[in-house]
Each structure stands twice: as C-alpha cells, then as structure tokens.
Design an enzyme around this catalytic site. Structure first.
Site, short mmCIF file in Angstrom:
data_model
loop_
_atom_site.label_atom_id
_atom_site.label_comp_id
_atom_site.label_asym_id
_atom_site.label_seq_id
_atom_site.Cartn_x
_atom_site.Cartn_y
_atom_site.Cartn_z
N LYS A 155 0.84 -1.21 0.00
CA LYS A 155 0.00 0.00 0.00
C LYS A 155 0.87 1.25 0.00
O LYS A 155 0.60 2.21 -0.71
CB LYS A 155 -0.95 -0.02 1.21
CG LYS A 155 -2.04 -1.06 1.06
CD LYS A 155 -2.93 -1.26 2.27
CE LYS A 155 -3.86 -2.45 1.99
NZ LYS A 155 -4.86 -2.69 3.02
N GLN B 196 -5.39 -1.80 9.27
CA GLN B 196 -5.23 -3.13 8.65
C GLN B 196 -5.81 -4.22 9.55
O GLN B 196 -5.54 -4.27 10.75
CB GLN B 196 -3.74 -3.38 8.38
CG GLN B 196 -3.43 -4.60 7.55
CD GLN B 196 -3.84 -4.47 6.08
OE1 GLN B 196 -4.05 -3.38 5.57
NE2 GLN B 196 -3.97 -5.59 5.41
N ASP C 193 -11.73 2.13 3.33
CA ASP C 193 -12.03 0.70 3.20
C ASP C 193 -13.52 0.47 2.92
O ASP C 193 -13.91 -0.62 2.51
CB ASP C 193 -11.71 -0.03 4.52
CG ASP C 193 -10.31 -0.59 4.56
OD1 ASP C 193 -9.80 -1.00 3.51
OD2 ASP C 193 -9.73 -0.63 5.67
#
Ligand code: L34
Length: 284
Positions: free
Chosen positions: A52, A96, A119
């Site tokens: 990322k 995460q 997300d």
C-alpha cells in the site's frame, strides 16, 4: 486454456489514472494523504501494508504509517484514530485487519470517520452500498468489478455465484454484482449442494480462504473464475482458493494468485483515497 486476467497490469492502469488526478490536485495546492495503521507484526499484513505504501509513492499520495506494537490497548488505538479523524491533512484512514484479539474490531471500524473510511467498512458506508448510492466501494470487491469491466466482461444478466460471505468480500461483492444487474447466489460453509450451485455460475467468485477449495469439477465449461483467496499451500507457496492448473483448462477467464485480485485491492484503495480528498475539498 483460459485467458488470464492480469490484475497487476490492470492495477497499473488504475494507478496511472489516479496519479494524473493527484497531479492535477497538486496544481491547485491540494495534497492527498492516507494514514495506515498496523497493529502487531503479522508477516502477511506487513507485506500488504508495504504494498500500500509503495502504491502511494507511485501515485503521489502521501502516506503516514502507524506501526503499533501488538500489546497496544484498544483505548490507545481509538485515541489515534480520533486524532487522525480530526486532522484536516489526513484524507483517508485505514486500520489493517485482522487486529489482535484483545481489540474490538467493530469498535475500531465504527470509530473511523465515515468520510475518511477508504475501506468502506463503516456501517454508514455499508448502508450506502446496499442502497447503491455510494462514495467509497470496499477495495477488494471494487477491484473485482474493475477487472471485469476493463476486460470487457458484461455482468448484466449473468449468474454470479460467490463462495464466501465475509463483510469484507462476499457480502459487498454480492451488493456490487446486484447493482450491476447480475443474478447473485451467495454460498458458504453451510451450503448444501455447493458443487451443483457452482456449476451454474457464469461468474464464480471464490472468497473462502482455503487453498484448492474450488476444483475443476465445480466449474462450468467457459465460466469466468475470480480468485480472491490468498493462502499458502503445504510448500509455503502463495496460492488462491482455486485449483488454478485444472480450472484454467475449463474456464474462459481466470485470475491468478499472486498478480490477480491482490494488486487490484491496492489500486482501488488509491482510488478511494483520491475520492475522499476530492470530497473533503468540495470537488465532488
Ligand atoms: N483494513 N484490512 C483492511 N483493508 C484491506 O483492504 C485489507 N486487505 C485484506 C486483509 N486485511 C485488510 C488487504 O489489503 C487483504 N488485503 C490484501 C492486500 C494486498 C495483497 C493481498 C491482500 C497483495 O498485495 N497481494 C499480492 C501478493 C502479496 C504477497 O506477496 O504476499 C498479490 O499479487 O496477490
């Protein structure tokens, strides 16, 4: 032999588009910034977060990484999220998953500001997805849709069978497929006649988390097979949920692992971060 859908290549195209828009924003003195939080030292999570960060560099997005120790308390984590929520220089926040067991994942997701939730895990954003009016799409299913679209695969009217019902992949993938007028069946571990249902799929999405779970006898001739799984087999080799060797003899299109859905997840995260920045600057 199936056509391999090259997620790495398609993800580069998506990132190129994002990069151009980021450059245009810079001309207007608007910087785009993503904050990524990782708790503990799960090796797979570290690889994903590292990827990322690289994608941020490639697209011109500034990235802030918060690598917190495994014994971080929930309070400390929530406090960091609040700080990032209130920081106008931060456009997107991602924590995460999975988190260590002592931290309540739901509370963490609910604490991230819906406007910075790149997300699209926050209940507010999940609701928007169900209605079909959304700003952010969850990165993995959005990546699957983007791959199909850029490969010229029409979804409308097709029977899409999704194996797996997670909040991150299976459920939102079903919503996105429905929004594009596919006929959708969601299967899971309790499904009776799984093989028979899979055999009716025009598009089969595997999101189970078990190596070689989808075998060739479960796939119809010329079906499109999308492999969302990321597992390690007995030899420690990275592999998906699909028996790639055998299934690729039958499918018309198939995604590989690695180099399939994984890179697309990351490209869509870049797209969401750009969208968040545009929204926060009243440009959309
Ligand atoms: N909050 N947690 C949050 N957001 C996400 O979107 C994720 N996910 C999943 C796990 N937890 C998350 C990811 O980022 C899965 N995931 C992810 C991201 C990238 C890759 C795989 C999974 C990826 O880069 N895959 C490469 C291979 C990587 C390797 O070498 O291990 C590929 O080519 O598939």
């Amino acid at each position: 032999m199936a056509q391999i859908i090259d997620g790495k290549n398609i993800s580069s195209l998506v990132k190129e588009d994002v990069k151009k828009e980021i450059e245009a924003l810079k001309q207007q003195n608007i910087k785009v910034c993503l904050a990524v939080i990782i708790v503990g030292d799960d090796p797979a999570s570290k690889v994903y977060v590292g990827n990322k960060k690289k994608a941020c560099e490639a697209t011109g997005i500034e990235s802030l990484e918060y690598a917190l120790p495994a014994d971080t308390t929930e309070e400390e984590l929530l406090c960091l999220i609040e700080k990032l929520n209130n920081d106008p220089a931060v456009n997107g926040i991602l924590c995460q998953l999975p988190l260590p067991k002592h931290i309540n994942e739901k509370r963490v997701i609910n604490t991230i500001s819906a406007k910075k939730d790149v997300d699209a895990f926050h209940p507010e954003n999940v609701g928007h997805i169900m209605i079909g009016d959304y700003t952010f799409l969850p990165c993995t299913p959005a990546g699957v849709m983007e791959m199909l679209e850029r490969t010229g695969i029409e979804v409308q009217g097709k029977h899409c069978v999704i194996v797996g019902r997670s909040n991150i992949v299976g459920k939102p993938a079903a919503a996105l497929m429905l929004n594009k007028s596919a006929t959708v069946t969601v299967c899971h571990s309790k499904t009776v006649n799984l093989k028979e249902i899979c055999l009716t799929a025009d598009i089969l999405i595997a999101a189970v988390g078990r190596a070689n779970f989808i075998t060739a006898d479960m796939v119809r001739q010329d079906a499109i097979v999308i492999d969302v799984g990321i597992n390690r087999n007995e030899q420690g080799k990275l592999c998906g949920d699909v028996d790639f060797e055998a299934v690729s003899q039958k499918a018309s299109h198939i995604t590989p692992v690695p180099g399939g859905v994984g890179p697309m997840t990351i490209a869509m995260l870049m797209k969401n971060t750009l969208t968040a920045a545009k929204q926060q600057n009243n440009l959309i």
